[in-house]
Design an enzyme around this catalytic site. Structure first.
Site, PDB file in Angstrom:
ATOM      1  N   ILE A 188       0.828  -1.210   0.000  1.00 36.80           N
ATOM      2  CA  ILE A 188       0.000   0.000   0.000  1.00 36.80           C
ATOM      3  C   ILE A 188       0.861   1.258   0.000  1.00 36.80           C
ATOM      4  O   ILE A 188       0.398   2.317  -0.410  1.00 36.80           O
ATOM      5  CB  ILE A 188      -1.047  -0.012   1.141  1.00 36.80           C
ATOM      6  CG1 ILE A 188      -0.410  -0.172   2.521  1.00 36.80           C
ATOM      7  CG2 ILE A 188      -2.085  -1.083   0.889  1.00 36.80           C
ATOM      8  CD1 ILE A 188      -1.418  -0.101   3.678  1.00 36.80           C
ATOM      9  N   GLU A 189       2.121   1.153   0.403  1.00 42.58           N
ATOM     10  CA  GLU A 189       3.036   2.292   0.279  1.00 42.58           C
ATOM     11  C   GLU A 189       3.206   2.677  -1.188  1.00 42.58           C
ATOM     12  O   GLU A 189       3.220   3.868  -1.537  1.00 42.58           O
ATOM     13  CB  GLU A 189       4.409   1.957   0.881  1.00 42.58           C
ATOM     14  CG  GLU A 189       4.410   1.761   2.383  1.00 42.58           C
ATOM     15  CD  GLU A 189       4.069   0.343   2.841  1.00 42.58           C
ATOM     16  OE1 GLU A 189       4.330   0.044   4.027  1.00 42.58           O
ATOM     17  OE2 GLU A 189       3.541  -0.467   2.052  1.00 42.58           O
ATOM     18  N   LYS A 238      -6.507  -0.175   4.761  1.00 43.26           N
ATOM     19  CA  LYS A 238      -6.854  -1.519   4.311  1.00 43.26           C
ATOM     20  C   LYS A 238      -7.633  -2.199   5.444  1.00 43.26           C
ATOM     21  O   LYS A 238      -7.058  -2.868   6.294  1.00 43.26           O
ATOM     22  CB  LYS A 238      -5.550  -2.257   3.993  1.00 43.26           C
ATOM     23  CG  LYS A 238      -5.663  -3.484   3.179  1.00 43.26           C
ATOM     24  CD  LYS A 238      -4.248  -3.950   2.793  1.00 43.26           C
ATOM     25  CE  LYS A 238      -4.294  -5.191   1.974  1.00 43.26           C
ATOM     26  NZ  LYS A 238      -2.957  -5.647   1.586  1.00 43.26           N
TER      27      LYS A 238
END
Length: 127
Positions: free
Chosen positions: A78-79, A105
Site C-alpha cells: 500500500i506504500e 486496508k
C-alpha cells in the site's frame, strides 16, 4: 513560499475503492476494500474571492485522478499505491504543492477483530 503541509488545502476523506493490491494470492484473486484519505496543498485564495470554479483545482478532477491511479496497476504494497497516487496528482495538477495521502486496508490479512492497517505519506512537489 508556504511551509510544507500548512496553509490552504483540498480534503477528500473516506474514498472507497475495491482493488487487488497485496502480497498474497488471495488478495490478487479476490480483492478487497481500500479507503483513501487525501489532503492536497493548493492556494485557495482566488476561488475564495472570485467564487469561480476555473480559479481552483476541482475536487471532482482530483477524485478522478486518484481513482485512475488506484486502479491502473496492481501493487504489492500500500506504500506503493500511495506513492502512485501522489505522483499522478503532481503530474495532473501543477497547482498542488504538497500531498498527504493515507491508504487504509480494513480487511488486511491479519488476525484483528476491529481496526485497519494503514500507511500515510507526506510528499512535497519536487523542484
Amino acid at each position: 513560499m508556504t511551509t510544507p503541509f500548512s496553509g490552504d488545502r483540498i480534503i477528500l476523506n473516506d474514498l472507497g475503492f475495491y482493488g487487488y493490491h497485496g502480497l498474497f494470492n488471495e488478495e490478487a484473486r479476490l480483492g478487497q476494500r481500500f479507503l483513501i484519505d487525501l489532503q492536497c496543498g493548493v492556494d485557495l485564495s482566488s476561488p475564495a474571492q472570485t467564487d469561480t470554479i476555473g480559479a481552483t483545482v476541482s475536487y471532482a478532477d482530483i477524485y478522478d485522478v486518484v481513482k485512475s491511479a488506484f486502479e491502473t496497476r496492481r501493487m504489492h504494497l500500500i506504500e506503493a499505491v500511495g506513492q502512485n497516487i501522489v505522483d499522478a496528482l503532481f503530474t495532473a495538477f501543477s497547482d498542488i504543492t504538497w500531498v498527504i495521502v493515507r491508504v487504509r486496508k480494513p480487511e488486511a490479512p491479519i488476525a484483528m477483530v476491529r481496526g485497519e492497517a494503514a500507511i500515510e505519506l507526506h510528499r512535497v512537489r519536487p523542484l
